[in-house]
Design an enzyme around this catalytic site. Structure first.
Site, PDB file in Angstrom:
ATOM      1  N   ASP A  13       3.836   4.572-132.873  1.00  0.00           N
ATOM      2  CA  ASP A  13       3.014   3.353-132.922  1.00  0.00           C
ATOM      3  C   ASP A  13       3.840   2.070-132.957  1.00  0.00           C
ATOM      4  O   ASP A  13       3.426   1.062-133.532  1.00  0.00           O
ATOM      5  CB  ASP A  13       2.057   3.383-134.140  1.00  0.00           C
ATOM      6  CG  ASP A  13       1.179   4.615-134.120  1.00  0.00           C
ATOM      7  OD1 ASP A  13       0.833   5.082-133.024  1.00  0.00           O
ATOM      8  OD2 ASP A  13       0.850   5.122-135.207  1.00  0.00           O
ATOM      9  N   HIS A  41      -1.710   5.050-127.172  1.00  0.00           N
ATOM     10  CA  HIS A  41      -0.971   3.852-126.773  1.00  0.00           C
ATOM     11  C   HIS A  41      -1.977   2.762-126.418  1.00  0.00           C
ATOM     12  O   HIS A  41      -2.800   2.925-125.525  1.00  0.00           O
ATOM     13  CB  HIS A  41      -0.061   4.173-125.573  1.00  0.00           C
ATOM     14  CG  HIS A  41       0.970   5.217-125.898  1.00  0.00           C
ATOM     15  ND1 HIS A  41       1.794   5.783-124.975  1.00  0.00           N
ATOM     16  CD2 HIS A  41       1.309   5.789-127.089  1.00  0.00           C
ATOM     17  CE1 HIS A  41       2.593   6.661-125.565  1.00  0.00           C
ATOM     18  NE2 HIS A  41       2.314   6.687-126.852  1.00  0.00           N
TER      19      HIS A  41
HETATM   20  P1  GDP Z   1       2.305   2.983-129.410  1.00  0.00           P
HETATM   21  O1  GDP Z   1       1.722   4.286-129.828  1.00  0.00           O
HETATM   22  O2  GDP Z   1       3.781   2.892-129.646  1.00  0.00           O
HETATM   23  O3  GDP Z   1       1.931   2.605-127.994  1.00  0.00           O
HETATM   24  O4  GDP Z   1       1.660   1.884-130.363  1.00  0.00           O
HETATM   25  P2  GDP Z   1       0.091   1.760-130.756  1.00  0.00           P
HETATM   26  O5  GDP Z   1      -0.619   1.214-129.598  1.00  0.00           O
HETATM   27  O6  GDP Z   1      -0.397   3.009-131.369  1.00  0.00           O
HETATM   28  O7  GDP Z   1       0.176   0.720-131.940  1.00  0.00           O
HETATM   29  C1  GDP Z   1       0.718  -0.543-131.756  1.00  0.00           C
HETATM   30  C2  GDP Z   1      -0.349  -1.588-132.093  1.00  0.00           C
HETATM   31  O8  GDP Z   1       0.249  -2.866-132.161  1.00  0.00           O
HETATM   32  C3  GDP Z   1      -1.434  -1.719-131.024  1.00  0.00           C
HETATM   33  O9  GDP Z   1      -2.629  -2.038-131.664  1.00  0.00           O
HETATM   34  C4  GDP Z   1      -0.951  -2.875-130.156  1.00  0.00           C
HETATM   35  O10 GDP Z   1      -2.012  -3.574-129.521  1.00  0.00           O
HETATM   36  C5  GDP Z   1      -0.293  -3.750-131.194  1.00  0.00           C
HETATM   37  N1  GDP Z   1       0.850  -4.548-130.732  1.00  0.00           N
HETATM   38  C6  GDP Z   1       1.870  -4.190-129.918  1.00  0.00           C
HETATM   39  N2  GDP Z   1       2.793  -5.178-129.846  1.00  0.00           N
HETATM   40  C7  GDP Z   1       2.325  -6.180-130.627  1.00  0.00           C
HETATM   41  C8  GDP Z   1       2.838  -7.463-131.018  1.00  0.00           C
HETATM   42  O11 GDP Z   1       3.918  -7.888-130.619  1.00  0.00           O
HETATM   43  N3  GDP Z   1       2.051  -8.199-131.888  1.00  0.00           N
HETATM   44  C9  GDP Z   1       0.860  -7.748-132.362  1.00  0.00           C
HETATM   45  N4  GDP Z   1       0.178  -8.513-133.207  1.00  0.00           N
HETATM   46  N5  GDP Z   1       0.357  -6.547-132.034  1.00  0.00           N
HETATM   47  C10 GDP Z   1       1.087  -5.781-131.191  1.00  0.00           C
HETATM   48  P1  IMO Z   2       2.262   7.521-130.567  1.00  0.00           P
HETATM   49  O1  IMO Z   2       2.703   8.003-129.210  1.00  0.00           O
HETATM   50  C1  IMO Z   2       2.094   8.065-134.908  1.00  0.00           C
HETATM   51  C2  IMO Z   2       2.437  12.181-136.359  1.00  0.00           C
HETATM   52  C3  IMO Z   2       1.178  12.621-137.085  1.00  0.00           C
HETATM   53  C4  IMO Z   2       1.777  13.592-138.092  1.00  0.00           C
HETATM   54  C5  IMO Z   2       2.890  14.269-137.286  1.00  0.00           C
HETATM   55  C6  IMO Z   2       2.515  15.609-136.706  1.00  0.00           C
HETATM   56  O2  IMO Z   2       0.952   6.848-130.567  1.00  0.00           O
HETATM   57  O3  IMO Z   2       3.378   6.749-131.190  1.00  0.00           O
HETATM   58  P2  IMO Z   2       0.947  16.304-134.665  1.00  0.00           P
HETATM   59  O4  IMO Z   2      -0.528  16.121-134.445  1.00  0.00           O
HETATM   60  O5  IMO Z   2       1.787  15.664-133.613  1.00  0.00           O
HETATM   61  O6  IMO Z   2       1.349  17.729-134.896  1.00  0.00           O
HETATM   62  O7  IMO Z   2       1.249  15.538-136.053  1.00  0.00           O
HETATM   63  O8  IMO Z   2       3.212  13.368-136.238  1.00  0.00           O
HETATM   64  N1  IMO Z   2       2.219  11.632-135.002  1.00  0.00           N
HETATM   65  C7  IMO Z   2       2.151  10.335-134.717  1.00  0.00           C
HETATM   66  N2  IMO Z   2       2.177   9.255-135.531  1.00  0.00           N
HETATM   67  N3  IMO Z   2       2.019   7.892-133.574  1.00  0.00           N
HETATM   68  C8  IMO Z   2       2.020   8.963-132.759  1.00  0.00           C
HETATM   69  O9  IMO Z   2       2.052   8.865-131.402  1.00  0.00           O
HETATM   70  C9  IMO Z   2       2.055  10.258-133.318  1.00  0.00           C
HETATM   71  N4  IMO Z   2       2.058  11.505-132.800  1.00  0.00           N
HETATM   72  C10 IMO Z   2       2.164  12.338-133.849  1.00  0.00           C
HETATM   73  O10 IMO Z   2       0.542  11.535-137.723  1.00  0.00           O
HETATM   74  O11 IMO Z   2       2.398  12.882-139.138  1.00  0.00           O
HETATM   75 MG    MG Z   3       0.231   5.018-131.074  1.00  0.00          MG
END
Ligand code: GDP
Ligand code: IMO
Ligand code: MG
Length: 431
Positions: A13, A41
């Site tokens: 994340d 994502h």
């Molecule tokens: P990922 O799994 O690595 O793609 O990340 P996620 O999408 O799960 O979580 C990142 C969160 O942060 C999302 O809600 C994005 O919209 C938000 N985000 C990403 N970059 C920025 C930033 O620079 N500022 C803010 N405020 N939000 C961001």
């Molecule tokens: P993105 O791509 C955050 C974490 C789960 C748990 C551990 C194992 O959005 O960054 P699983 O279901 O994979 O066997 O769970 O890994 N986990 C993530 N946490 N972002 C993710 O993906 C994750 N993918 C798995 O929360 O702790």
């Molecule tokens: Mg994510």
């Protein structure tokens, strides 16, 4: 550079989706190479939020090829739902540009049932998985009993294999996990329908990606999760069941190491984690709660509140090493506005001993007491900055200090969730 991998440097994340979406504008092909729909994502484009789970985050740019590599475990029903949602909003219009590897494994309902039943039985010792059957599917892959997309070519063969698996898994579900068994007929009915829709996308994706590279096209590899969730290099057993590091690009797509030009690591300006496991820089209380609200730190996959911590330079240095990182993109600097001072972890104290590197056993992180360096925070939001020159000086100092501590340059700085809210210092495709 022509081939770039984007990887998470923390526990997932980090904002990979947003950066991949931005870089996809310059790429021809975007490829996922590991994980499954445990990934989520988030992209915000023209004020609209999209959460992509399996489809690569190039999907919002028309004309880009999107590839699901052999290294993924794919829930076929979830994938079809995601494709339908994207098509409804006018994306993924050209089916010829969406490819699924014949060799990718499929998540079946018994994997999900096993994942959930095991977590329930573990109680306080649970990993906190997403419950999407990811671990059990990778187990079957390694045990050589997994179902791959290629098995759908001959539905009779697929049915026999599935029935064999269901018989075995149901015995385990009932006798050991005390959970409800699954019904083979129901799975076969759903898969018969899904098969018709999936077949046109199946492709020798290894050859497809290699041909694209040979033709001089730009290829972006989209990592899922984060290095600290990597099955080998993360905080085992509190990890996911795939390799999330850059080297997984090769096993997960069928191209060789000589074909990757750069690895771009993505990190928040602080740290979050969903699920259980060691997290040395974690803090709780009012500040963590307000940061969670400000940064909308609730899991996009499961809605769980994310745990909050400071930026950890010890982990980041380690992650830069295991990924051979070219540069770092730091996201969510806007979220830190108003927190003064800011803290960065620069070492650990473990059982009276000082560490400025990650300890040899990740289990030792459970007892790691962080050693902090304090930096002045800022009160003027960087949200409207679109260049380094527009960035408030204190934000610049923080970013520069992180680059120095991690030992890699900063390529991008995220100042908001929208596609445009990123300061690009170095674009790997322009280098
Ligand atoms: P990922 O799994 O690595 O793609 O990340 P996620 O999408 O799960 O979580 C990142 C969160 O942060 C999302 O809600 C994005 O919209 C938000 N985000 C990403 N970059 C920025 C930033 O620079 N500022 C803010 N405020 N939000 C961001
Ligand atoms: P993105 O791509 C955050 C974490 C789960 C748990 C551990 C194992 O959005 O960054 P699983 O279901 O994979 O066997 O769970 O890994 N986990 C993530 N946490 N972002 C993710 O993906 C994750 N993918 C798995 O929360 O702790
Ligand atoms: Mg994510």
């Amino acid at each position: 550079m022509k081939t770039v991998a984007v990887i998470g440097t923390q526990w997932g994340d980090e904002g990979k989706g947003k950066i991949v979406d931005m870089l996809a504008a310059d790429a021809d092909v975007v490829v996922r190479y590991q994980g499954g729909n445990n990934a989520a994502h988030t992209l915000v484009v023209d004020g609209k939020k999209f959460v992509l789970r399996l489809v690569p985050a190039g999907a919002l740019h028309p004309g880009k090829a999107c590839v699901i590599g052999n290294g993924l475990v794919v829930n076929p029903i979830a994938l079809l739902e995601e494709i339908s949602d994207l098509k409804r909003s006018g994306h993924l219009a050209d089916d010829a540009l969406f490819k699924i590897s014949y060799d990718a494994h499929m998540v079946m309902p018994y994997h999900i049932a096993i994942d959930r039943a095991r977590e329930q039985r573990l109680g306080k010792r649970a990993i906190g998985t997403t419950g999407f059957g990811i671990g059990p599917t990778y187990e079957d892959k390694m045990a050589r009993v997994g179902l791959r997309f290629e098995d759908l070519l001959d539905f009779k063969f697929f049915s026999e294999k599935l029935r064999r698996n269901v018989a075995e898994k149901n015995a385990y579900l009932k006798a050991i996990l005390k959970a409800k068994p699954v019904k083979a007929d129901e799975i076969l009915d759903a898969m018969k329908k899904a098969r018709r829709r999936l077949m046109p996308y199946l492709c020798d994706t290894g050859a497809y990606v290699s041909d694209a590279i040979d033709a001089g096209r730009k290829v972006l590899f989209e990592g899922a999760h984060g290095t600290m969730l990597d099955i080998d290099h993360g905080t085992y057993p509190y990890v996911t069941s795939s390799n999330c590091v850059a080297s997984a690009v090769f096993g997960g797509t069928g191209i060789g190491p000589g074909n990757l030009d750069a690895v771009l690591g993505i990190s928040k300006g602080y740290t979050t984690r969903v699920g259980a496991g060691p997290f040395p820089s974690e803090f709780t209380g009012y500040l963590a709660d307000s940061l969670r609200e400000e940064g909308d730190e609730f899991g996009s996959a499961t809605g769980r509140p994310r745990r909050i911590g400071w930026f950890d330079a010890v982990l980041a240095r380690y992650v830069a090493r295991v990924n051979g990182m070219w540069a770092l993109a730091l996201t969510k600097l806007d979220v830190l506005t108003g927190i003064d001072p800011l803290k960065i972890v620069v070492g650990y104290q473990i059982k009276g001993k000082h560490y400025d590197r990650i300890p040899p056993s990740h289990r030792m992180l459970i007892n790691a007491k962080p050693i902090f360096e304090e930096m002045p925070g800022w009160h003027e939001s960087p949200a409207s900055a679109r260049s380094l020159a527009e960035l408030p000086a204190k934000v610049r100092n923080y970013v520069d200090r992180i680059a120095e501590l991690v030992g890699v340059p900063i390529a991008m700085i995220g100042v908001g969730k929208e596609r445009e809210a990123t300061i690009v210092v170095r674009n790997p495709f322009a280098d």
